[in-house]
Write a protein that holds these residues in place. Structure first.
Motif, PDB file in Angstrom:
ATOM      1  N   ILE A 102      21.681  52.775-157.555  1.00  0.00           N
ATOM      2  CA  ILE A 102      21.602  51.705-158.417  1.00  0.00           C
ATOM      3  C   ILE A 102      20.949  50.597-157.577  1.00  0.00           C
ATOM      4  CG2 ILE A 102      23.843  51.878-159.652  1.00  0.00           C
ATOM      5  CD1 ILE A 102      25.244  50.007-157.438  1.00  0.00           C
ATOM      6  N   VAL A 103      20.417  49.383-158.153  1.00  0.00           N
ATOM      7  CA  VAL A 103      19.625  48.421-157.567  1.00  0.00           C
ATOM      8  C   VAL A 103      20.755  47.228-157.353  1.00  0.00           C
ATOM      9  CG1 VAL A 103      18.219  46.198-158.461  1.00  0.00           C
ATOM     10  CG2 VAL A 103      17.867  48.655-159.217  1.00  0.00           C
ATOM     11  N   GLY A 104      20.654  46.865-156.169  1.00  0.00           N
ATOM     12  CA  GLY A 104      21.822  45.728-155.677  1.00  0.00           C
ATOM     13  C   GLY A 104      21.472  45.226-154.310  1.00  0.00           C
ATOM     14  N   THR A 105      22.323  44.687-153.574  1.00  0.00           N
ATOM     15  CA  THR A 105      22.404  44.346-152.065  1.00  0.00           C
ATOM     16  C   THR A 105      23.150  45.248-151.388  1.00  0.00           C
ATOM     17  OG1 THR A 105      22.474  42.007-153.134  1.00  0.00           O
ATOM     18  CG2 THR A 105      22.879  42.630-150.589  1.00  0.00           C
ATOM     19  N   PHE A 106      22.463  45.822-150.384  1.00  0.00           N
ATOM     20  CA  PHE A 106      23.000  46.736-149.418  1.00  0.00           C
ATOM     21  C   PHE A 106      23.880  46.012-148.356  1.00  0.00           C
ATOM     22  CE2 PHE A 106      22.886  48.878-145.214  1.00  0.00           C
ATOM     23  CZ  PHE A 106      22.983  50.274-145.466  1.00  0.00           C
ATOM     24  N   TYR A 107      25.164  46.491-148.453  1.00  0.00           N
ATOM     25  CA  TYR A 107      26.025  46.100-147.194  1.00  0.00           C
ATOM     26  C   TYR A 107      26.667  47.053-146.369  1.00  0.00           C
ATOM     27  CZ  TYR A 107      25.944  41.696-149.542  1.00  0.00           C
ATOM     28  OH  TYR A 107      25.446  40.543-150.138  1.00  0.00           O
ATOM     29  N   ARG A 108      26.617  46.918-145.156  1.00  0.00           N
ATOM     30  CA  ARG A 108      27.075  48.116-144.112  1.00  0.00           C
ATOM     31  C   ARG A 108      28.489  48.046-144.057  1.00  0.00           C
ATOM     32  NH1 ARG A 108      24.169  48.560-138.743  1.00  0.00           N
ATOM     33  NH2 ARG A 108      25.771  50.258-138.620  1.00  0.00           N
ATOM     34  N   ALA A 109      29.117  46.867-144.212  1.00  0.00           N
ATOM     35  CA  ALA A 109      30.784  46.923-143.942  1.00  0.00           C
ATOM     36  C   ALA A 109      31.434  46.287-145.172  1.00  0.00           C
ATOM     37  CB  ALA A 109      30.872  45.751-142.836  1.00  0.00           C
ATOM     38  N   PRO A 110      32.658  46.512-145.313  1.00  0.00           N
ATOM     39  CA  PRO A 110      33.335  46.008-146.470  1.00  0.00           C
ATOM     40  C   PRO A 110      33.624  44.471-146.370  1.00  0.00           C
ATOM     41  CG  PRO A 110      34.856  47.041-144.894  1.00  0.00           C
ATOM     42  CD  PRO A 110      33.604  47.405-144.491  1.00  0.00           C
ATOM     43  N   ALA A 111      33.445  43.612-145.451  1.00  0.00           N
ATOM     44  CA  ALA A 111      33.264  42.173-145.539  1.00  0.00           C
ATOM     45  C   ALA A 111      32.593  41.946-144.313  1.00  0.00           C
ATOM     46  CB  ALA A 111      34.865  41.849-145.125  1.00  0.00           C
ATOM     47  N   PRO A 112      32.347  40.549-144.353  1.00  0.00           N
ATOM     48  CA  PRO A 112      31.260  40.009-143.299  1.00  0.00           C
ATOM     49  C   PRO A 112      31.804  40.153-141.732  1.00  0.00           C
ATOM     50  CG  PRO A 112      31.426  38.424-145.021  1.00  0.00           C
ATOM     51  CD  PRO A 112      32.556  39.566-145.437  1.00  0.00           C
ATOM     52  N   ASP A 113      33.132  40.218-141.596  1.00  0.00           N
ATOM     53  CA  ASP A 113      33.830  40.027-140.331  1.00  0.00           C
ATOM     54  C   ASP A 113      34.280  41.402-139.927  1.00  0.00           C
ATOM     55  OD1 ASP A 113      35.807  39.927-142.368  1.00  0.00           O
ATOM     56  OD2 ASP A 113      37.013  38.676-141.396  1.00  0.00           O
ATOM     57  N   ALA A 114      34.323  42.454-140.851  1.00  0.00           N
ATOM     58  CA  ALA A 114      34.533  43.900-140.601  1.00  0.00           C
ATOM     59  C   ALA A 114      33.657  44.729-139.996  1.00  0.00           C
ATOM     60  CB  ALA A 114      35.090  44.493-141.912  1.00  0.00           C
ATOM     61  N   PRO A 115      33.922  45.891-139.341  1.00  0.00           N
ATOM     62  CA  PRO A 115      32.951  46.655-138.607  1.00  0.00           C
ATOM     63  C   PRO A 115      32.377  47.401-139.801  1.00  0.00           C
ATOM     64  CG  PRO A 115      35.077  47.535-138.208  1.00  0.00           C
ATOM     65  CD  PRO A 115      35.343  46.156-138.857  1.00  0.00           C
ATOM     66  N   PRO A 116      31.028  47.950-139.193  1.00  0.00           N
ATOM     67  CA  PRO A 116      30.358  48.714-140.115  1.00  0.00           C
ATOM     68  C   PRO A 116      30.973  50.122-140.550  1.00  0.00           C
ATOM     69  CG  PRO A 116      28.749  48.026-138.731  1.00  0.00           C
ATOM     70  CD  PRO A 116      30.111  47.719-137.953  1.00  0.00           C
ATOM     71  N   TYR A 117      30.999  50.571-141.837  1.00  0.00           N
ATOM     72  CA  TYR A 117      31.272  51.638-142.188  1.00  0.00           C
ATOM     73  C   TYR A 117      30.951  52.948-141.057  1.00  0.00           C
ATOM     74  CZ  TYR A 117      32.965  49.951-146.676  1.00  0.00           C
ATOM     75  OH  TYR A 117      33.517  49.356-147.652  1.00  0.00           O
ATOM     76  N   VAL A 118      29.656  53.073-140.787  1.00  0.00           N
ATOM     77  CA  VAL A 118      29.040  54.043-140.079  1.00  0.00           C
ATOM     78  C   VAL A 118      27.999  53.513-139.238  1.00  0.00           C
ATOM     79  CG1 VAL A 118      29.540  55.996-141.373  1.00  0.00           C
ATOM     80  CG2 VAL A 118      27.298  54.914-141.517  1.00  0.00           C
ATOM     81  N   GLU A 119      27.751  53.903-137.822  1.00  0.00           N
ATOM     82  CA  GLU A 119      26.627  53.683-136.915  1.00  0.00           C
ATOM     83  C   GLU A 119      25.903  54.924-136.903  1.00  0.00           C
ATOM     84  OE1 GLU A 119      26.219  50.849-135.817  1.00  0.00           O
ATOM     85  OE2 GLU A 119      27.909  49.640-135.889  1.00  0.00           O
ATOM     86  N   GLU A 120      24.663  54.767-136.237  1.00  0.00           N
ATOM     87  CA  GLU A 120      23.730  55.887-136.149  1.00  0.00           C
ATOM     88  C   GLU A 120      24.331  56.519-135.033  1.00  0.00           C
ATOM     89  OE1 GLU A 120      19.747  54.442-135.125  1.00  0.00           O
ATOM     90  OE2 GLU A 120      19.456  53.794-137.334  1.00  0.00           O
ATOM     91  N   GLY A 121      24.325  57.976-135.212  1.00  0.00           N
ATOM     92  CA  GLY A 121      25.021  58.856-134.414  1.00  0.00           C
ATOM     93  C   GLY A 121      26.531  59.418-134.593  1.00  0.00           C
ATOM     94  N   ASP A 122      27.140  58.813-135.793  1.00  0.00           N
ATOM     95  CA  ASP A 122      28.355  58.779-135.968  1.00  0.00           C
ATOM     96  C   ASP A 122      28.464  60.404-136.874  1.00  0.00           C
ATOM     97  OD1 ASP A 122      29.245  56.599-134.905  1.00  0.00           O
ATOM     98  OD2 ASP A 122      29.757  55.556-136.839  1.00  0.00           O
ATOM     99  N   ARG A 123      29.575  60.949-136.845  1.00  0.00           N
ATOM    100  CA  ARG A 123      29.870  62.034-137.763  1.00  0.00           C
ATOM    101  C   ARG A 123      30.455  61.659-138.945  1.00  0.00           C
ATOM    102  NH1 ARG A 123      31.461  67.985-136.336  1.00  0.00           N
ATOM    103  NH2 ARG A 123      32.240  68.529-138.510  1.00  0.00           N
TER     104      ARG A 123
END
Length: 173
Positions: A102-123
């Motif tokens: 979909i078109v939208g805004t990409f966010y790596r984490a569920p909240a601004p103060d939360a850690p990202p869902y995944v990082e490069e190198g994660d399984r």
């Protein structure tokens, strides 16, 4: 036209690099353009406009206002991110691209103060949440299509994304 048929048309446009398509029936006229301004076309009298589009489809912006997916990057040469994504794909032979549905805004984490869902190198496992895309004030979780290793994250947090834009490269296991 059903939402499924519209999604199939949009996907075909992206896959084949078509920049404009006009579809005209006795009931409506649909013009789809990539990279341009959105135009609102009035419906003929006697045809009621739908109350709201289905939640899985982007809402067009008012006339003369660029749609979120058409915003130019704030810095850098045009097409620079596309070139970087292409180079990353070449470096990661056999990687699976996870694309924006979909078109939208990409966010790596569920909240601004939360850690990202995944990082490069994660399984990651198939079905694991990789990011969210905000569209029309709804947070849409984007899941991994395969189990593997996240080789490259192609989008920065908070950036607008277009339909079909590559988001992640995952090396399948």
């Amino acid at each position: 036209m059903t939402p499924k048929e519209l999604r199939q048309i949009l996907q075909a446009l992206v896959e084949h690099g078509v920049s404009e398509l006009t579809l005209e029936t006795p009931d409506y006229k649909l013009t789809v353009r990539r990279g341009g301004e959105v135009q609102v076309v009035a419906l003929p009298q006697g045809i009621a406009a739908p109350a709201a589009p289905p939640p899985s489809l982007p809402t067009p912006a008012p006339t003369g206002v660029p749609a979120p997916g058409n915003l130019a990057p704030a810095a850098g040469a045009p097409g620079l991110e596309a070139q970087e994504a292409k180079e990353a794909k070449e470096e990661c032979a056999g990687c699976v691209e996870v694309r924006a549905p979909i078109v939208g805004t990409f966010y790596r984490a569920p909240a601004p103060d939360a850690p990202p869902y995944v990082e490069e190198g994660d399984r990651v496992e198939k079905g694991q949440v990789l990011c969210i895309i905000e569209a029309m004030k709804l947070m849409n979780e984007i899941e991994s299509e395969v189990s593997g290793i996240v080789k490259k994250i192609l989008v920065k947090n908070g950036e607008p994304v277009e339909y079909g834009q590559p988001l992640f490269l995952i090396q399948p296991l």
